[in-house]
Design an enzyme around this catalytic site. Structure first.
Site, PDB file in Angstrom:
ATOM      1  N   ASP A  85      -7.671   0.493  -2.756  1.00 12.99           N
ATOM      2  CA  ASP A  85      -6.150   0.378  -2.458  1.00 12.99           C
ATOM      3  C   ASP A  85      -6.081  -0.920  -1.649  1.00 12.99           C
ATOM      4  O   ASP A  85      -6.801  -1.273  -0.794  1.00 12.99           O
ATOM      5  CB  ASP A  85      -5.696   1.571  -1.761  1.00 12.99           C
ATOM      6  CG  ASP A  85      -4.293   1.732  -1.520  1.00 12.99           C
ATOM      7  OD1 ASP A  85      -3.432   1.696  -2.468  1.00 12.99           O
ATOM      8  OD2 ASP A  85      -3.908   1.769  -0.243  1.00 12.99           O
ATOM      9  N   GLU A  99      -6.661  -2.812  -6.829  1.00 12.76           N
ATOM     10  CA  GLU A  99      -5.259  -3.028  -6.654  1.00 12.76           C
ATOM     11  C   GLU A  99      -4.943  -4.289  -5.994  1.00 12.76           C
ATOM     12  O   GLU A  99      -4.972  -4.160  -4.465  1.00 12.76           O
ATOM     13  CB  GLU A  99      -4.777  -1.672  -6.107  1.00 12.76           C
ATOM     14  CG  GLU A  99      -3.230  -1.518  -6.160  1.00 12.76           C
ATOM     15  CD  GLU A  99      -2.403  -1.081  -5.024  1.00 12.76           C
ATOM     16  OE1 GLU A  99      -1.280  -1.341  -5.159  1.00 12.76           O
ATOM     17  OE2 GLU A  99      -3.069  -1.056  -4.207  1.00 12.76           O
TER      18      GLU A  99
END
Length: 641
Positions: free
Chosen positions: A322, A375
C-alpha cells in the site's frame, strides 16, 4: 485474575542465541518472529511461555496481564547482553492468555505496550496481545505450492483478481458485526469467486487493527490476523481451501506507516524506535501516523520478517504494498520546510528505496512465484523492473493512470466522447513500461466517488451497457485485472464498510447479466493465449484503428506468441454501426467469440450472426477487411478460423 495466576512465578532469564542477536543487528533474521514475541517453552519449572521484546532504551520491561493483576513488578524480563532485547520465561503461562509488556522509560514512566510480534490479539475494542502458537495447522495445498514454486513469477499468466473487504462482503444477519468468519468465507466466498472465473482473491489488510473504519490500513498488530473473523488457524484454512480450488491469495500489506496509539509501536521504549524522532521524517501529515525508520537495521528486519511471515506461515501468494509513493518521496504531501532532503539534496527517500529493493530480492529468493505488487501512483521509473537493472524489483505495478483516464472517459456523455478519445489511447504509450495490473479498487467506489455503475451516463439501460463496455475494455486491454467486490453485478450505491453488499440486486436479470459477462470475460481471458501470454510486451498488441474519433470507435488486436489473435472492436456510443469496415490480414471466416450486447448479458442481441467473412481490399493498407455490425455501447471480439 485468571485461574492460572497461582501457578505463574516471576519470569526467569531465557537464553537467546548469539547468532539470533547478530542476525537481528544486521537486519537479516528472516525468522525473527520465532525468536521475539511470545512462544511456548518447556523450561526448568515446566511448560510455559518465553517472552522477548526489543526495547533498547527502556529502564525495565515486564509481562503483565490478568494472570498477575497487571502488576508491572510481578514478572520482569531481563536484558540479553547488549542487544537491546529483554527476555524471560513464565512457567504455567498458557495459550490464549491476554498479555502486554510494561515498558518503563528512562524518565521512570511506565506504559503498557502490545507485543510487536504477537501472533494473535483480543477482539476490538481491546488491544491486548494473546499468547498463541505457530505450528498447529496441517496444510493440504502441497500441489498448489509446488506448482507455484516450479512455475516462478506469473508474468504471462491470465490473472484476474477479486478484491474483498471481508467485513462487508456478506453478513450472517442484517446487524453490523455479524461478519462471516474465515471458515464461513471458505464455504461461501471461495465457490462464488471460482464460479465467476477469477484466478485470485485479494484481501484488504487482515492484520489486526482496532478501528473498523481504517479498513485495516492502520495496523496495530503486524503478525496477528484480525480476530474479527476467527483464529490464525481459521485464516490458514481459508487460504488452504482457496488453493485447493485453484485460487491464489493476495494480501494487502502496509509497511509505510503505523498508528500513533500509545499502546502499539509508536515511541515504544520512550524514543523513536520504529519511527524517526523528527516529525519531518517520522510522521505522515495526511494520515496522522508514524513512518517507519527504513534506515535502521532492526526496523527493516521487523518488516522483512513480517512479509516473509505471511508468505511462509499463511501460504500467501502475493503481497500488495500500500501507498508506495508515500515511501519513495521525502516531500510526499508536505510543504516546503516540512521535509528534510536526502544526503544528495534530493527528495527521494534513499532508505525506503533500498528497503523496497532489498525486500523484493529477499521475498523472490525465498518464495519463487510469489508476487510483489506496488500501489504506486507516480511516474517513478522501473517499479516492476529487476533490482539488478536499477528497478525497485516489484512483480507488478497498479496502473493508476489507466484507471483515472478510463473512468473519466466513461463518465462523459457519449455525445462528447469523440473529443476525448485520447484518454483511451494514451495508456498504450506506456502500457509496457511496467508489468501492470489494471485496478478498479475500493478507492474508486467510496468516500463520495459513487459506485462504478453510478459513474456511467444515460438511462438505466445505457448505464448497464456502459458497465458491460467498461469491463470488456478493461479485460481486453493489456495488463492483469483487479475488480472490487460488488462491481461484478453493478451495485448502485457506493461501498460503505459498515454495510454488506446489495445482494438483492443479483436477483434481477440486468445484474445477473453483468455477472454472466464477468464469467464470460474471465473464461475468454484464460482460454485464449492472445489475451494474456504477451501482456507485458508490444508483441502482444497492435492497433488496427485508433483514429475514428468521429464515431468513438477503436479497434485493436491482442496477439499470442503462437500467432493466434483476437480482434477487439469497441463502440462507445449508443448508435448501431452497420457494415463498419475493419482491416485484417487473415482471409477467411472470423468467428464472433464475444459480444457484450448479447441478450445473455442483458443486451439487445445486435451482432454478426456468429461471424463474418473477410473481404479483399486495399482499405487502410490492410489486405482484407471485415464488414462488421457494431452493437450500441458494446464490445465485440473475433478470431480467425
Amino acid at each position: 485474575m485468571s485461574p492460572s495466576a497461582t501457578k505463574i512465578s516471576p519470569s526467569l532469564p531465557v537464553a537467546i542465541g548469539e547468532l539470533d542477536i547478530y542476525l537481528f543487528g544486521q537486519g537479516k533474521h528472516w525468522d525473527l518472529y520465532r525468536v521475539l514475541g511470545a512462544h511456548p517453552h518447556d523450561g526448568p519449572e515446566g511448560p510455559g511461555y518465553r517472552f522477548a521484546v526489543w526495547a533498547p532504551n527502556a529502564r525495565a520491561v515486564s509481562v503483565v496481564g490478568d494472570f498477575n493483576g497487571w502488576d508491572a513488578d510481578a514478572c520482569p524480563l531481563f536484558p540479553v547482553a547488549a542487544s537491546g532485547v529483554w527476555a524471560g520465561y513464565l512457567p504455567g503461562f498458557a495459550k490464549g492468555e491476554l498479555y502486554k509488556f510494561a515498558v518503563t522509560r528512562k524518565d521512570g514512566h511506565t506504559v503498557l505496550k502490545t507485543d510487536p510480534f504477537a501472533l494473535f490479539a483480543e477482539m476490538r475494542p481491546g488491544v491486548a496481545s494473546r499468547s498463541w502458537t505457530l505450528d498447529d495447522y496441517a496444510w493440504n495445498d502441497a500441489a498448489w505450492m509446488d506448482t507455484r514454486r516450479e512455475k516462478g513469477l506469473p508474468l504471462d499468466d491470465a490473472i484476474s483478481i477479486y478484491e474483498v473487504h471481508p467485513g462487508s462482503w456478506r453478513w450472517k444477519t442484517k446487524d453490523y458485526g455479524s461478519f462471516y468468519s474465515y471458515r464461513d468465507l471458505a464455504e461461501t466466498l471461495v465457490p462464488y469467486v471460482r464460479d465467476l472465473g477469477f484466478t485470485h482473491i485479494e484481501f484488504m489488510p487482515l492484520a489486526e487493527h482496532p478501528l473498523d473504519e481504517s479498513w485495516g490500513y492502520q495496523t496495530g498488530h503486524y503478525f496477528a490476523p484480525t480476530s474479527r473473523f476467527g483464529t490464525p488457524e481459521d485464516l490458514r484454512h481459508l487460504v488452504d481451501v482457496c488453493h485447493q480450488n485453484g485460487l491464489g491469495v493476495i494480501l494487502d500489506w502496509v509497511p509505510g506507516h503505523f498508528p500513533k496509539d500509545d499502546w502499539c509501536l509508536g515511541r515504544f521504549d520512550g524514543t523513536g524506535l520504529y519511527e524517526h524522532e523528527d516529525p519531518r521524517q517520522g510522521e505522515h501529515p495526511d494520515w496522522g501516523t508514524y513512518i517507519f525508520n527504513f534506515g535502521r537495521h532492526e526496523v527493516r528486519n521487523f518488516l522483512f520478517a513480517n512479509a516473509l511471515y505471511w508468505l511462509k506461515e499463511f501460504h500467501i501468494d502475493g503481497l500488495r504494498i500500500d501507498a508506495v509513493a508515500s515511501m519513495l518521496y521525502l516531500d510526499y504531501s508536505r510543504e516546503e520546510g516540512e521535509w528534510i532532503p536526502n544526503k544528495y539534496g534530493g527528495k527521494e527517500n534513499i532508505d525506503a528505496i533500498e528497503f523496497l529493493r532489498d525486500l523484493n530480492v529477499v521475498v523472490h529468493e525465498h518464495f519463487p512465484g510469489a508476487a510483489m505488487i506496488a500501489e504506486e501512483s507516480t511516474s517513478w521509473a522501473g517499479v516492476s523492473r529487476p533490482v539488478y537493472t536499477g528497478g525497485l524489483g516489484f512483480t507488478f505495478k497498479w496502473n493508476m493512470g489507466w484507471m483515472n483516464d478510463t473512468l473519466d472517459y466513461f463518465a462523459k456523455n457519449p455525445v462528447h466522447r469523440s473529443y476525448h478519445q485520447n484518454q483511451l489511447t494514451f495508456s498504450m504509450l506506456y502500457a509496457f513500461h511496467e508489468n501492470f495490473i489494471l485496478p478498479l479498487s475500493h478507492d474508486e467506489v467510496t468516500h463520495g466517488k459513487g459506485s462504478l455503475i453510478g459513474k456511467m451516463p444515460g438511462d438505466q439501460w445505457q448505464q448497464m451497457a456502459n458497465l458491460r463496455l467498461f469491463l470488456s475494455y478493461m479485460w481486453a486491454h493489456p495488463g492483469k485485472k483487479l475488480l472490487f467486490m460488488g462491481c461484478e453485478f453493478g451495485q448502485w450505491k457506493e461501498w460503505n464498510a459498515r454495510e454488506e453488499l446489495d445482494w438483492v440486486l443479483t436477483e434481477f436479470p440486468s445484474h445477473q447479466g453483468a455477472m454472466e459477462l464477468v464469467r464470460a470475460l474471465n473464461a475468454l481471458h484464460k482460454s485464449f493465449p492472445a489475451m494474456h501470454a504477451s501482456d507485458n510486451e508490444w508483441t502482444g498488441f497492435e492497433w488496427v484503428d485508433l483514429s475514428d474519433y468521429a464515431s468513438s470507435v477503436i479497434t485493436f488486436l491482442r496477439k499470442a506468441p503462437d500467432g493466434s489473435q483476437i480482434l477487439w472492436n469497441f463502440n462507445f456510443t449508443p448508435i448501431v454501426r452497420e457494415d463498419y469496415a475493419v482491416g485484417c490480414r487473415v482471409p477467411g471466416y472470423w468467428r464472433e467469440i464475444y459480444n457484450s450486447d448479447s441478450e445473455l448479458f442483458g443486451g439487445t442481441n445486435t451482432g454478426n450472426g456468429g461471424g463474418v467473412m473477410a473481404k479483399p481490399t486495399t482499405f487502410g493498407g490492410w489486405p482484407y477487411y471485415l464488414p462488421l455490425t457494431l452493437p450500441p455501447l458494446a464490445a465485440v471480439a473475433f478470431t480467425p478460423e
